[in-house]
Design a protein around this motif. Sequence first.
Motif, PDB file in Angstrom:
ATOM      1  N   VAL A 158     -41.448 -39.325  -6.146  1.00 25.20           N
ATOM      2  CA  VAL A 158     -39.972 -39.552  -6.784  1.00 25.20           C
ATOM      3  C   VAL A 158     -39.959 -39.748  -8.212  1.00 25.20           C
ATOM      4  N   LYS A 159     -40.799 -40.824  -8.469  1.00 25.62           N
ATOM      5  CA  LYS A 159     -40.478 -41.383  -9.954  1.00 25.62           C
ATOM      6  C   LYS A 159     -41.019 -40.240 -10.896  1.00 25.62           C
ATOM      7  N   PRO A 160     -42.333 -39.506 -10.626  1.00 22.30           N
ATOM      8  CA  PRO A 160     -42.657 -38.410 -11.547  1.00 22.30           C
ATOM      9  C   PRO A 160     -41.981 -37.272 -11.515  1.00 22.30           C
ATOM     10  N   TYR A 161     -41.460 -37.107 -10.426  1.00 20.18           N
ATOM     11  CA  TYR A 161     -40.631 -35.822 -10.408  1.00 20.18           C
ATOM     12  C   TYR A 161     -39.355 -36.058 -11.049  1.00 20.18           C
ATOM     13  N   LEU A 162     -38.875 -37.205 -10.982  1.00 21.87           N
ATOM     14  CA  LEU A 162     -37.239 -37.382 -11.904  1.00 21.87           C
ATOM     15  C   LEU A 162     -37.794 -37.363 -13.350  1.00 21.87           C
ATOM     16  N   MET A 163     -38.769 -38.121 -13.915  1.00 25.79           N
ATOM     17  CA  MET A 163     -39.377 -37.978 -15.104  1.00 25.79           C
ATOM     18  C   MET A 163     -39.582 -36.513 -15.625  1.00 25.79           C
ATOM     19  N   ALA A 164     -40.181 -35.872 -14.982  1.00 28.85           N
ATOM     20  CA  ALA A 164     -40.585 -34.783 -15.518  1.00 28.85           C
ATOM     21  C   ALA A 164     -39.308 -33.539 -15.472  1.00 28.85           C
ATOM     22  N   SER A 165     -38.459 -33.840 -14.627  1.00 31.39           N
ATOM     23  CA  SER A 165     -37.015 -33.014 -14.458  1.00 31.39           C
ATOM     24  C   SER A 165     -36.105 -33.429 -15.699  1.00 31.39           C
ATOM     25  N   LEU A 166     -36.104 -34.682 -15.904  1.00 31.54           N
ATOM     26  CA  LEU A 166     -35.256 -35.175 -17.285  1.00 31.54           C
ATOM     27  C   LEU A 166     -36.080 -34.509 -18.567  1.00 31.54           C
ATOM     28  N   ARG A 167     -37.291 -34.588 -18.366  1.00 30.46           N
ATOM     29  CA  ARG A 167     -38.087 -34.147 -19.652  1.00 30.46           C
ATOM     30  C   ARG A 167     -37.491 -32.631 -20.004  1.00 30.46           C
ATOM     31  N   ARG A 168     -37.885 -31.853 -18.959  1.00 31.49           N
ATOM     32  CA  ARG A 168     -37.640 -30.489 -19.036  1.00 31.49           C
ATOM     33  C   ARG A 168     -36.055 -30.284 -19.582  1.00 31.49           C
ATOM     34  N   LEU A 169     -35.215 -31.120 -18.772  1.00 30.62           N
ATOM     35  CA  LEU A 169     -33.971 -30.621 -19.229  1.00 30.62           C
ATOM     36  C   LEU A 169     -33.469 -30.967 -20.559  1.00 30.62           C
TER      37      LEU A 169
END
Length: 201
Positions: free
Chosen positions: A74-85
Amino acid sequence: MKSASTNPEDLLLWQDFLDGDVQAFERLMSGNFRLLFRYGCKFSKDQEFVKDSIQDLFMALWERRANLNPDAAVKPYLMASLRRLMFRTRLSARSCDGETLQEVDYDFCVEFSVEEQFIAEETTIARTRHIQDLIGKLPQRQKEVVYLKFFQELSREQIAKVMAITPQTVSNLLQIAIRQLKQGRKVAYMLAGLLHLLLMR
């Protein structure tokens, strides 16, 4: 120390969210907002832009929940998604201004949030500031790798997913960053020793 991203409670919350549980969605958003806000602010000083990006991220996740990975960390997935966005938004804005669509050159700011009551001696304050200065002089990607590894305690593979690079590149960036930090400390100690000798004359 066990990474928060492997917390079984996070996975259960994530799976409830994927099943359409609105309360799980709200807890997922509120429980990760500060983490994502701090991370987003390392790419942009525009706090409203960061907040809007987090809101857009969770709206997109809710709409696409049926297609998301149920076993995601969860944590790295959300961070990666925010970064890409955030990067996509900035790229889109630049293209509208007539700039060529390329990867955004970004600033990555790492700051220590050490409370004064935890700092007992002036030497500790000086060392903390010195380490912060050394990290601040690293190239952006090295700073981000150091932050994700030592501040967020992510694994090499998780960092690779967040930054969209290979695990080997993560290792290379970490090794170079640590080498530069060690060299910076040696130079600082040499200068301090030289200054002490000059003052003793």
